[in-house]
Design a protein around this motif. Structure first.
Motif, PDB file in Angstrom:
ATOM      1  N   LEU A 164       0.834  -1.202   0.000  1.00  0.00           N
ATOM      2  CA  LEU A 164       0.000   0.000   0.000  1.00  0.00           C
ATOM      3  C   LEU A 164       0.872   1.257   0.000  1.00  0.00           C
ATOM      4  O   LEU A 164       0.590   2.214  -0.740  1.00  0.00           O
ATOM      5  N   PHE A 165       1.932   1.268   0.787  1.00  0.00           N
ATOM      6  CA  PHE A 165       2.829   2.413   0.831  1.00  0.00           C
ATOM      7  C   PHE A 165       3.449   2.658  -0.543  1.00  0.00           C
ATOM      8  O   PHE A 165       3.470   3.786  -1.044  1.00  0.00           O
ATOM      9  N   GLN A 166       3.923   1.597  -1.191  1.00  0.00           N
ATOM     10  CA  GLN A 166       4.517   1.749  -2.526  1.00  0.00           C
ATOM     11  C   GLN A 166       3.467   2.209  -3.534  1.00  0.00           C
ATOM     12  O   GLN A 166       3.743   3.085  -4.357  1.00  0.00           O
ATOM     13  N   TRP A 167       2.273   1.666  -3.468  1.00  0.00           N
ATOM     14  CA  TRP A 167       1.199   2.064  -4.382  1.00  0.00           C
ATOM     15  C   TRP A 167       0.886   3.557  -4.221  1.00  0.00           C
ATOM     16  O   TRP A 167       0.711   4.267  -5.204  1.00  0.00           O
ATOM     17  N   ARG A 168       0.834   4.010  -2.968  1.00  0.00           N
ATOM     18  CA  ARG A 168       0.574   5.434  -2.726  1.00  0.00           C
ATOM     19  C   ARG A 168       1.712   6.294  -3.247  1.00  0.00           C
ATOM     20  O   ARG A 168       1.484   7.373  -3.796  1.00  0.00           O
ATOM     21  N   LEU A 169       2.948   5.845  -3.092  1.00  0.00           N
ATOM     22  CA  LEU A 169       4.090   6.585  -3.617  1.00  0.00           C
ATOM     23  C   LEU A 169       4.041   6.674  -5.141  1.00  0.00           C
ATOM     24  O   LEU A 169       4.431   7.693  -5.720  1.00  0.00           O
ATOM     25  N   GLU A 170       3.562   5.614  -5.771  1.00  0.00           N
ATOM     26  CA  GLU A 170       3.440   5.618  -7.238  1.00  0.00           C
ATOM     27  C   GLU A 170       2.442   6.662  -7.725  1.00  0.00           C
ATOM     28  O   GLU A 170       2.506   7.087  -8.870  1.00  0.00           O
ATOM     29  N   ARG A 171       1.546   7.076  -6.862  1.00  0.00           N
ATOM     30  CA  ARG A 171       0.548   8.093  -7.207  1.00  0.00           C
ATOM     31  C   ARG A 171       1.013   9.513  -6.873  1.00  0.00           C
ATOM     32  O   ARG A 171       0.347  10.478  -7.204  1.00  0.00           O
ATOM     33  N   MET A 172       2.143   9.633  -6.172  1.00  0.00           N
ATOM     34  CA  MET A 172       2.631  10.939  -5.744  1.00  0.00           C
ATOM     35  C   MET A 172       3.313  11.665  -6.905  1.00  0.00           C
ATOM     36  O   MET A 172       4.042  11.056  -7.682  1.00  0.00           O
ATOM     37  N   PRO A 173       3.092  12.973  -6.988  1.00  0.00           N
ATOM     38  CA  PRO A 173       3.744  13.737  -8.053  1.00  0.00           C
ATOM     39  C   PRO A 173       5.258  13.818  -7.832  1.00  0.00           C
ATOM     40  O   PRO A 173       5.725  13.839  -6.692  1.00  0.00           O
ATOM     41  N   TYR A 174       5.994  13.852  -8.932  1.00  0.00           N
ATOM     42  CA  TYR A 174       7.444  14.059  -8.978  1.00  0.00           C
ATOM     43  C   TYR A 174       8.285  12.867  -8.535  1.00  0.00           C
ATOM     44  O   TYR A 174       9.458  12.794  -8.900  1.00  0.00           O
ATOM     45  N   ILE A 175       7.770  11.961  -7.725  1.00  0.00           N
ATOM     46  CA  ILE A 175       8.606  10.855  -7.223  1.00  0.00           C
ATOM     47  C   ILE A 175       8.092   9.476  -7.632  1.00  0.00           C
ATOM     48  O   ILE A 175       8.674   8.470  -7.246  1.00  0.00           O
ATOM     49  N   SER A 176       7.039   9.434  -8.410  1.00  0.00           N
ATOM     50  CA  SER A 176       6.401   8.146  -8.715  1.00  0.00           C
ATOM     51  C   SER A 176       7.361   7.135  -9.342  1.00  0.00           C
ATOM     52  O   SER A 176       7.278   5.947  -9.046  1.00  0.00           O
ATOM     53  N   SER A 177       8.301   7.593 -10.167  1.00  0.00           N
ATOM     54  CA  SER A 177       9.227   6.649 -10.810  1.00  0.00           C
ATOM     55  C   SER A 177      10.235   6.063  -9.822  1.00  0.00           C
ATOM     56  O   SER A 177      10.908   5.082 -10.131  1.00  0.00           O
ATOM     57  N   TYR A 178      10.339   6.640  -8.641  1.00  0.00           N
ATOM     58  CA  TYR A 178      11.267   6.149  -7.614  1.00  0.00           C
ATOM     59  C   TYR A 178      10.536   5.425  -6.479  1.00  0.00           C
ATOM     60  O   TYR A 178      11.123   5.129  -5.444  1.00  0.00           O
ATOM     61  N   ALA A 179       9.263   5.139  -6.670  1.00  0.00           N
ATOM     62  CA  ALA A 179       8.423   4.584  -5.611  1.00  0.00           C
ATOM     63  C   ALA A 179       8.990   3.296  -5.016  1.00  0.00           C
ATOM     64  O   ALA A 179       8.993   3.124  -3.793  1.00  0.00           O
ATOM     65  N   SER A 180       9.476   2.407  -5.849  1.00  0.00           N
ATOM     66  CA  SER A 180       9.993   1.132  -5.348  1.00  0.00           C
ATOM     67  C   SER A 180      11.203   1.356  -4.439  1.00  0.00           C
ATOM     68  O   SER A 180      11.283   0.776  -3.347  1.00  0.00           O
ATOM     69  N   LEU A 181      12.123   2.188  -4.869  1.00  0.00           N
ATOM     70  CA  LEU A 181      13.306   2.490  -4.067  1.00  0.00           C
ATOM     71  C   LEU A 181      12.923   3.213  -2.771  1.00  0.00           C
ATOM     72  O   LEU A 181      13.372   2.840  -1.685  1.00  0.00           O
TER      73      LEU A 181
END
Length: 145
Positions: free
Chosen positions: A30-47
């Motif tokens: 869920l945390f990673q999924w939410r990060l993937e939706r965040m502006p500017y950092i979505s491509s770094y969500a996994s890291l």
């Protein structure tokens, strides 16, 4: 006196970082999924989804070793400052602002996050300043004797 305040600030920062790290790790997908939706950092969500809780746990642990306390207070200030800067940029320049937090902190509004983070940044900064002052006092006492 400084020593007790620095210990209190370390305790409060430890509680914050342990709580947020465990919350993120308990709901990592869920945390990673939410990060993937965040502006500017979505491509770094996994890291980010692994790095941030790891850093929070490391900082929380190092706060309890006197040798590393000042360094970990700096790390706290940097991590909180980075997140706070990101929040402010997103609030100012982005149309969509999903929350990537978990637990009780997710109930806060974004401006409340900024206030909370700035409060903990002040604790970190005071801890750094007072640690340096305490170290200078100890050095001066050792040179006088």
């Amino acid at each position: 006196m400084y020593s007790k305040l620095i210990t209190l600030f370390s305790l409060l920062l430890t509680i914050l970082f342990m709580y947020t790290a465990v919350s993120k790790l308990n709901h990592l997908d869920l945390f990673q999924w939410r990060l993937e939706r965040m502006p500017y950092i979505s491509s770094y969500a996994s890291l980010i989804s692994w790095a941030v809780p790891f850093l929070e746990l490391v900082i929380a642990g190092l706060l309890w070793f006197p040798k590393y306390r000042t360094m970990s207070l700096y790390a706290s200030l940097i991590l909180l400052g980075s997140f706070t800067t990101y929040i402010i940029v997103v609030l100012k320049y982005s149309e969509s602002i999903p929350c990537s937090c978990g637990g009780v902190i997710s109930a806060l509004r974004w401006k409340d996050h900024v206030i909370l983070n700035i409060s903990f940044m002040v604790l970190s900064l005071l801890g750094i300043l007072w640690s340096k002052k305490q170290n200078n006092i100890q050095i001066n006492q050792n040179t006088v004797q």
